[in-house]
Design an enzyme around this catalytic site. Sequence first.
Site: not given
Ligand code: ADP
Ligand code: F6P
Length: 459
Positions: A155, A363
């Site tokens: 991912h 990212d």
């Molecule tokens: P990552 O996988 O690195 O966290 P992504 O942007 O791909 O980044 O996914 C983040 C997901 O988590 C999205 O669905 C987003 O809406 C959710 N998310 C991120 N920050 C928050 C937050 N502060 N509160 C609730 N949901 C969140």
């Molecule tokens: O892909 C990013 C990621 O590491 C996911 O595997 C995971 O769901 C998310 O970020 C949140 O991180 P963590 O599982 O370390 O709380």
Amino acid sequence: MSRLVVVSNRVSMPTERGARAGGLAVALAEAMTPGSLWFGWSGKRGATASDQAAVTTHGGLTYATLDLSESDYRRFYVGFSNGSLWPLLHYRTGLLDFKRDDYEGYLAVNDLFADRLVPLLRPDDTIWIHDYQLLTMADALRRRGVKNRIGFFLHIPFVPPAVLHVLPSAAVLVRALAAADLVGFQTHGDRMNFLESVASCMDVRPDANHGFTHNGHRTETIVAPIGIDADGFARTARRAAGMAETKRLIESLVGRALAIGVDRLDYTKGLPQRFDAFGQLLHRHPEHLRRISLLQIAARSREDVDRYQSLRRELDRKAGDINGAYSDFDWTPLRYMTRTVNRNTIAGFYRLARIALVTPLRDGMNLVAKEFIAAQNANDPGVLVLSRFAGAAEELTEALIVNPYDADAVADAMHAALVMPLEERVARHAALLTKVQRTTAASFCRDFLARLKAIEINA
Ligand code: ADP
Ligand code: F6P
């Protein structure tokens, strides 16, 4: 029909209260089909790791989870996964905190996952392993005699060999990944970097189909960008208009424009740089003073990792600096919260926003960018300011694409978004929405699994 067995470090249990921040959990929860098994860490730590997985069923899905020991958590999760692999695969070699003991803990937990999964497997199961925490699990399953089809999806980004080799154990990890039948990436660049690393670590050249064969085992690769349930998210955003939180936010803005950022509180997300850019907007384009507020929702994440603690302190200070410099008695330019917010509420907030700032330094994909597009009112949409270093930028080219290291350029993009004519906003949004509707969580799973199931295996 063969059963799908999904393996990931985090399992998003439907019974969990509150929102889970993180792209993987969000996307997979939307894509699991009835009958599937989801296997992974329970999120709990005990004196010892579970000697068998705890199995529950809910809504037609089976969940099998195991606890880790405190030492596993420190070495596997805090240490190697998030202290070495995470910074390395996001090109942040300067933040690498490699310790041999953590690495050994990582291998041991991947072996533990395999040991606990094997008793639950049926001969025709299709196994799909996810993300950087489980790079060696396919190999661990093979060493236990598992002959099933195994897919692996990363991912997060994959780096070129010159960066990868900063990690002492890199070649072992690349060889272990090759035990899968299909290895998937978010972007073409990530796949190219992986294949170059295979050549460098295993001395094997990929063929014209981007696959390779090593010791009689063939590994194929696929580019399968992850997405969201765009139509479902759009409905959620429309419904959110009636929510109390949405009304409270509208009232608090008193007609000012809203810029929004929604991220895990992670150094890859470029939050200090984003705050600087917002400060530059107010400095260089004073016509926006008192006319805009930036709402940054940053969910606390990985708080046991040192670098995340120092990031939080840095952001507290920067937020204070900006508000100290620019606030008025009835206007706070930057609203900064460090917690998760309910997904429905976030959908409504996106729809209100005139700008979304999605400016990671690196990212894998970034689902926030896609959620923001899906949530907009097509007749009066907001503008996406998107980092060129997010995987999403490969596809979402009608966003305002920026280099997040250039605070002036990001400030100028925010200004451009604020003064952009309606016609241009509508045209950019329409093009972006078509793409977000095409590449969904469901299409991601369908494309990956169709390819995996088409692979001939010698069972
Ligand atoms: P990552 O996988 O690195 O966290 P992504 O942007 O791909 O980044 O996914 C983040 C997901 O988590 C999205 O669905 C987003 O809406 C959710 N998310 C991120 N920050 C928050 C937050 N502060 N509160 C609730 N949901 C969140
Ligand atoms: O892909 C990013 C990621 O590491 C996911 O595997 C995971 O769901 C998310 O970020 C949140 O991180 P963590 O599982 O370390 O709380």
